[in-house]
Design a protein around this motif. Structure first.
Motif, PDB file in Angstrom:
ATOM      1  N   LEU A  57      10.787   4.003 -11.325  1.00  0.00           N
ATOM      2  CA  LEU A  57       9.941   4.029 -10.139  1.00  0.00           C
ATOM      3  C   LEU A  57      10.756   4.544  -8.964  1.00  0.00           C
ATOM      4  O   LEU A  57      11.822   4.010  -8.654  1.00  0.00           O
ATOM      5  N   THR A  70       7.016   1.662   0.519  1.00  0.00           N
ATOM      6  CA  THR A  70       6.366   1.714  -0.790  1.00  0.00           C
ATOM      7  C   THR A  70       5.517   0.469  -0.996  1.00  0.00           C
ATOM      8  O   THR A  70       5.973  -0.648  -0.740  1.00  0.00           O
ATOM      9  N   LEU A  72       3.099  -1.580  -3.896  1.00  0.00           N
ATOM     10  CA  LEU A  72       2.745  -1.686  -5.309  1.00  0.00           C
ATOM     11  C   LEU A  72       1.327  -2.244  -5.397  1.00  0.00           C
ATOM     12  O   LEU A  72       1.081  -3.383  -5.016  1.00  0.00           O
TER      13      LEU A  72
END
Length: 248
Positions: free
Chosen positions: A19, A25, A27
């Protein structure tokens, strides 16, 4: 130092997975699809036994288990280097570390390159894993425990040095007692291992009021002040002190 990517091998639901991270970021996904697994893998990588949930034998991927692949590996990629932590489940999670710089090949950490590996490890960011079970946990406690863990080897070296330094100094002092015209005292420490004594922060009492007592006590006080002993404090002066039992 930014984390650029994480790669998982045989960790829980991930057989081989990488990843990449952007500056921010998120998820996203349904429950039980592996979002928290990635966060827990990072926790194990950065914090080892201090992780919220340390690595267990049950974390081995089921397909890997059936295929006879007993190794779990977590690799993190940073700006200029990468570090891989591999765990051999056949050897009860024995860990072997390796690193690569500037996109080069990974090399296993040895006595020859351990210093460079420690330099790279020290530049990694701090990672703290919080979930619904640890909302009230203090980050300060975690940072303190991490700092102690990172300096454990240096702390042990300091303790060994103090043990050796005091032992040699006391031996020299006793050897010179003939010149003082005094009988050499016999020391009886509560703990013969001074390094252990320092770690436990125990206080050693003192008996006797003879001239020899004053000489020895002054010597130990001077040694403790010079060495900046942690944990030994005089309640009146707030200065580091050491006292000892001995017979004259």
């Amino acid at each position: 130092m930014l984390l650029r990517a994480v790669e998982l091998h045989n960790f829980r639901g991930y057989r081989n997975f990488k990843l990449k991270f952007a500056p921010l970021t998120s998820l996203l996904g349904e429950g039980e699809v592996g979002k928290k697994t990635i966060l827990r893998a990072l926790d194990i990588f950065f914090n080892g036994p201090l992780a919220k949930r340390p690595l267990k034998l049950q974390d081995l991927n089921e397909k890997a288990l059936k295929a006879g692949d007993w190794q779990i590996a977590i690799t993190c990629y940073f700006d200029d280097f990468a570090i891989k932590k591999s765990f051999d489940l056949k050897q009860y999670l024995e860990e072997s570390d390796s690193f690569a710089e500037e996109g080069g090949d990974f090399q296993t950490v040895t006595d020859q390159n351990r210093g460079r590996y420690r330099q790279l490890s020290a530049s990694m960011p701090l990672y703290v894993f919080f979930d619904e079970e640890s909302k009230a946990a203090s980050p300060l406690n975690f940072v303190a425990r991490s700092a102690i863990r990172d300096k454990a080897a240096e702390i042990k070296e300091i303790q060994d040095y103090l043990d050796d330094r005091l032992g040699r100094s006391l031996s020299q002092l006793l050897a010179n007692y003939r010149d003082l015209g005094e009988p050499a005292p016999q020391f009886v420490f509560q703990d013969p291992n001074l390094a252990e004594l320092i770690k436990q922060r125990e206080k050693v009492g003192v008996t006797g009021t003879a001239k020899v007592s004053r000489i020895i006590l002054s010597f130990l006080l001077a040694q403790s002040e010079n060495a900046n002993f942690p944990g030994f404090y005089n309640s009146m002066s707030k200065k580091p002190t050491i006292t000892a039992f001995f017979e004259v």
